[in-house]
Structures are given as C-alpha cells and as structure tokens.
Design a protein around this motif. Structure first.
Motif, mmCIF file in Angstrom:
data_model
loop_
_atom_site.group_PDB
_atom_site.id
_atom_site.type_symbol
_atom_site.label_atom_id
_atom_site.label_comp_id
_atom_site.label_asym_id
_atom_site.label_seq_id
_atom_site.Cartn_x
_atom_site.Cartn_y
_atom_site.Cartn_z
ATOM 1 N N SER A 131 -7.482 1.918 9.364
ATOM 2 C CA SER A 131 -7.036 2.715 10.506
ATOM 3 C C SER A 131 -5.905 3.613 10.026
ATOM 4 O O SER A 131 -5.095 3.207 9.184
ATOM 5 C CB SER A 131 -6.558 1.809 11.640
ATOM 6 N N TRP A 132 -5.839 4.792 10.597
ATOM 7 C CA TRP A 132 -4.902 5.788 10.063
ATOM 8 C C TRP A 132 -3.453 5.311 10.073
ATOM 9 O O TRP A 132 -2.690 5.574 9.148
ATOM 10 C CB TRP A 132 -5.021 7.113 10.823
ATOM 11 N N GLU A 133 -3.063 4.570 11.160
ATOM 12 C CA GLU A 133 -1.647 4.178 11.242
ATOM 13 C C GLU A 133 -1.269 3.144 10.199
ATOM 14 O O GLU A 133 -0.099 3.025 9.804
ATOM 15 C CB GLU A 133 -1.307 3.678 12.656
ATOM 16 N N THR A 135 0.425 4.636 7.119
ATOM 17 C CA THR A 135 1.703 5.330 7.229
ATOM 18 C C THR A 135 2.802 4.525 6.537
ATOM 19 O O THR A 135 2.693 3.297 6.370
ATOM 20 C CB THR A 135 2.084 5.546 8.700
ATOM 21 N N MET A 161 3.989 1.285 8.411
ATOM 22 C CA MET A 161 3.096 0.134 8.374
ATOM 23 C C MET A 161 2.937 -0.427 6.964
ATOM 24 O O MET A 161 2.722 -1.634 6.790
ATOM 25 C CB MET A 161 1.733 0.495 8.965
#
Length: 603
Positions: free
Chosen positions: A374-376, A379, A382
């Motif tokens: 998942s993209w987050e 980051t 994360m």
C-alpha cells in the motif's frame, strides 16, 4: 452476612450483581457469594482460530466448561508475530509497550538491541515478572462473583490474542487456565470500558502464582491452584504484559453472554405473545399477510409470520361472535415492537462477533506486509516501523504500529441501541398484562368463568419492572478525561453499557414470567369456556409445562415457598423456549422486502 441467590435471580440485579462486598468497621470484606459454573460440557473442545468464534461457543466455554485449543494456523500466527516482535527490537524499531514504555512513557527507552541477548534477557524477564505479580493488586472491588464472566473474558482474549505477539508460554497458560478451570479472582471495577487492563492484569497474576484464584469453584492462593491443577507458573517475557492486558475482553465477554441471553428473552417474548393472543381471544388480523404486505420489511414480516405459525391450529382462526374486532394497541403492536427488538439484537450480535474475531490490541503486528502492499506503507513515517526480517523472525518481515483498536466501537453503540429497542418492546409487554384486567377487552371476567381465578391480581410488579427497564434506556453520556499525562483522553464506558444490557435482559425475563403467568390463566379461562378449543402446539406445550410448575390451584394444605410470579420467572429464566418452538433467523443478505412478492396473489 451471606445472600444466597439462584443464578437467574442473581443476574437480574445487572450491575448490582457484581456487588456483594462492602465495609464493616472500616475494613473491606470480600464478596460473600461466588457462583461457579456447572461444567456439563467439559468433555467438549472448541478450536480457536481467531476468525470464527461464535456466541454459542463462548457460552459453552464460559458457562458450561468446554475446553479450548488453538488451531495450527492460529498457533503459527502467534509464533510468527512473536518472532517479528523480537526482531523489531533487535533491528532498533521502536515498539510501543516493549522496547518503549506505555502511556505517557511511550518515548521512554526500556532497553536497546536484541531482547534475547545476555544483557537484555534477564532484565526483561524481571520487568515482566514484576508486572505480572503486581497484577494481583490491580482493579477495585467488589470482586466478580460469576465464574462465567471471568471465563468469557479469558476465552475472548485467547481467541483475539492470536493476532498479537504473546510468548508461547503465555499463550498456552491462558488455555490451561480455561481447561483446568482455574478462574482468577478478578476485581469488577477499574476499567474505563476502553482497555480492560485491570481485569486482565488479575489474570496475569494468577499465571505467575500471585494473588488468589478459584480452582474448580474452590478459592485458594493462585500458586496452590496451579499446583493442584498440575501446572507451573510461567516466566513471562518480551511484551507479555501488553499481549495479555491490552484488550476489551472483559466487556466483550459479557456482551457475548448478553447476546446469548437476549435471544432467549426475545424467543420467550414471541411465545408469550402467542399465548396472550389465545388468552385474550384476540383478532389475529395484524399478523396476517393482508397487513404485512403494507410494510414489507424483513424483521417485521418474519416476526409476524413466526407468531402466526405458533398459533396455527388455534381457535383464534375460527369464527367467534364474542371476539372483538380490534385488540388494545399493546397486543396489536407487540409483533412490531418485538420485530424491532430482534433487529437491534441482530445488529448487536454482528457487532459482538466482529469484536470477538478481530484484534483490539495496541500495537498491531502484521507479518508479511511490505512497502509495496500500500502506498502509505512506503512513506518515511511508516518505514520507521517496518521490520526487515532476520534470525529472530526466521527471515519474515512486517510492520508493528501503534493504533486505537481498543476503542470498542461499534459494539459500544449497539449495546445501547439494543437496550432501547428492548425497552420499547417491554412497555407493550407490561401494558398487555394489565389489559387482561379489563372486561372491555376480555369481554368476560375470569372469576365468572373460572372460580379458581377469584382474587387473581397481577400486582404492581410488572409496572415496577418496566420502570427499572426504562431507567436503563438513557444512553451513557459520551465522556473523556485526560489521564495518564493526557495521552489517554478518551473513554468508552463499555462496562457500564454492558451492565445496563445485562440488567435489562434479566429484568425482561422477569417481566415475561409475569406475562406468561397471566396468559396461562386466561388460556385456562378460554378452555373453561369451551373445552374443545385448541391454542396451537407451541402455546399449548408452554402452557402445560408452566402448569406443572405453577398449578392453577395450589395445595391448600401447604404454604408455598415462593409466589406464583417468582416461580413463573424462574421457569422463564431456566427453560429454553426453543423446546416449545424454534425457527431460523432471517439471513442478513435476504431481500429486505421479504414477503412483498406474496402480496400479488390471485383469488
């Protein structure tokens, strides 16, 4: 002073049922009553997967002593999570309530590096052992007096803990306590209904032999209970205090018992309503398809059809010139009120099952998730909590992140919604009991047909019980108090909400006992009017069974130990209505316009 109550009488006090302790000459004294379970299902074993624990299974473990085991998949998931936890610390990933502190100590470094190293391991073991021993002092009395509540809490925690990272010894000990029937002494208060830390800390104490516990119903020091069961106290490690206590299992376990008992109350309500209709010589038009077509809603149509089916074969379907065209609204609308209570029950059932079969733990541990999922997750923020994987995790990667999953919604809301729905049903029950005293509706007076009914009076108790239920309908006002350095500033008060629900259900059963008694008397009257009258199989069976417990005419040569109303209430509390009538519940995915298609029939 000791007070001895039957289980159903004891439960009827709801929140007060946890009481029984107090003060004498300035000294606290322990609870005087303890209600052990009757382990009639001790030869049965429930397999916990973390995903599909049912209300019935919780009741079997909590109330009837069924044993538990983990599925191989659940045990492996715990082991993988535990390895990831250890590896996270070794990699320098900050983990809440492990290598960092808890609450307002969340940024305090507890240790650095590999938790299994010679320098760290003894330090962590001592911290954990001290935390577990102190658990005996957590919470505030009075003590929980029902063994089933403690066992419900433990089985709910054992199921959901498979999503967390307990040590193997901790995970096994929780199962052993259930299977050997060691029930820790648990204090009833001290939780804010959002993380039942105190009650689960009491369980932790028993695991290391601290405090007191009940072994197969007998109270003794926890160390002695373990010894008698052939168990040794554990040495907790890693984040075991967090793994066990960071949960809403105390409230959730009780909510599961509420769901079970509430279903029986609603089944009794439908059956008592069918008996009331027979007793009133009612017009059954409100239940008919001609009426149901106008409001094609799943629960409304289902409950009307259910009660109608109970009455199949009753004299109510025969023509009777003495039958009035329309009953009081309390009888006409009872199916609507009961259907609506069923709908709220269904929502509560779903919410509790969701709570039981998901993680309410902080932090969340997920083996196998990576930055590409998942993209987050990719980051920089994360990635601070990403565990790359190494020897301690057997090469597995994943994330360990803080959260608010112990905020017990939607279950907390659904508990209150159900109580409101139940109370709106109960006011109809109370009123229809009263309407039997009015010949405007019954057409005849009971004593004129049946001399044994002379002097019968339903009394003030149905109104008193309804007042008690009404007082429980006010929602608990949302509240937050900035505690623990203002970090933990939101509370759910779930314990109070579940206690209200417990009391409302138990008092509803008492009220239905009075309803059943009144209905049975008037079925006697209708039978005396015409011996050929039938009432339908289910109402007849329930009426006959009650009359064995509460005969129409008591033996004049002996003084009864309990009133007819108390005996009838006991009958309702202890008798499964499904033995008289049982039907499947509507399926949630079913067409909401159930029955609408039947309304376009041909002559």
């Amino acid at each position: 002073m000791q007070i001895r109550l039957r289980r159903w009488q004891y439960a009827a006090f709801g929140a007060l049922a946890l009481m029984g302790a107090g003060w004498v000459d300035g000294q606290a004294f322990a609870a005087s009553v303890y209600t052990p379970i009757t382990p009639t299902m001790a030869d049965k074993t429930i397999t916990l997967t973390g995903h599909d624990l049912t209300i019935d299974q919780i009741v079997q473990v909590a109330r009837y002593g069924a044993k538990v085991q983990l599925s191989p998949e659940a045990r492996q998931r715990e082991a993988d999570n535990y390895g990831l936890l250890l590896e996270a610390a070794a990699e320098g990933v900050a983990v809440y309530w492990f290598n960092r502190g808890a609450g307002d100590q969340r940024e305090t470094v507890m240790f650095d590096g590999d938790p299994t190293s010679p320098a760290n391991k003894p330090k962590i073991e001592q911290m954990q052992l001290t935390s577990f021993r102190r658990g005996a002092l957590w919470g505030f009395g009075p003590e929980v007096e029902n063994e089933e509540i403690v066992r419900a809490m433990m089985v709910v925690r054992a199921n959901a803990m498979t999503f967390n990272a307990p040590s193997p010894h901790l995970a096994q000990m929780l199962l052993d306590l259930l299977n050997k029937r060691i029930s820790p002494v648990v204090q009833s208060r001290g939780t804010l209904g959002e993380g039942d830390l105190a009650q689960l800390a009491n369980v932790a104490a028993t695991m290391v032999g601290a405090g007191e516990a009940y072994y197969q119903g007998a109270r003794m020091p926890a160390a002695k209970a373990l010894a008698q069961a052939g168990l040794e106290s554990i040495q907790p490690f890693a984040a075991d205090d967090n793994a066990l206590t960071s949960s809403d299992a105390y409230a959730t376990g009780q909510a599961a018992l509420v769901v079970n008992d509430a279903r029986r109350a609603l089944e009794w309500a439908d059956l008592a309503y069918a008996m009331d209709l027979n007793g009133m010589n009612s017009s059954i038009t409100p239940l008919s398809l001609a009426v149901q077509c106008d409001r094609p809603e799943m629960w409304l149509n289902w409950d009307a059809a259910r009660v109608l089916d109970m009455l199949k074969g009753s004299y109510l379907f025969d023509a009777d010139p003495a039958r009035i065209i329309q009953d009081p609204e309390s009888l006409r609308a009872s199916s609507i009120r009961q259907a609506s209570a069923w709908e709220e029950w269904s929502a509560l059932d779903a919410a509790v099952l969701f709570q039981v079969n998901s993680s309410d733990h902080n932090p969340a541990v997920h083996v196998g998730l990576g930055p590409r999922d998942s993209w987050e997750l990719a980051t920089p923020q994360m990635m601070k909590f990403y565990v790359k994987g190494g020897a301690l995790s057997h090469g597995q990667h994943g994330y360990i992140v803080s959260n608010a999953n112990w905020d017990p919604y939607p279950m907390a809301n659904k508990l209150e919604n159900f109580v409101i729905g139940l109370a709106n049903m109960d006011v109809a029950v109370m009123l229809r009991i009263d309407r039997f005293s009015n010949p405007f509706f019954t057409v005849v007076k009971a004593r004129d047909v049946l001399p044994a009914a002379a002097g019968h009076f339903s009394g003030y108790t149905p109104v008193a019980l309804q007042q008690e239920i009404q007082s429980l309908t006010n929602p608990v006002a949302p509240f937050g108090s900035a505690i623990v350095g203002t970090v933990e500033d939101l509370q759910a008060q779930t314990l109070i909400k579940v206690q209200h629900a417990r009391q409302a259900v138990a008092t509803t059963m008492d009220l239905l006992g009075h309803d059943l008694l009144e209905a049975s008397l008037w079925m006697d009257v209708r039978k005396a009017q015409n011996a050929d009258r039938n009432f339908g199989p289910a109402p007849t069976r329930a009426w006959t069974a009650l009359r064995k417990i509460v005969p129409l005419q008591a033996d004049p040569n002996r003084t009864p130990a309990q009133s007819d109303a108390m005996l009838a209430a006991s009958f309702v509390h202890t008798t499964d209505p499904a033995i008289f009538y049982s039907s499947e519940l509507p399926r949630t995915g079913q067409d909401k316009t159930t029955g609408a298609g039947r309304c376009r029939g041909t002559p």
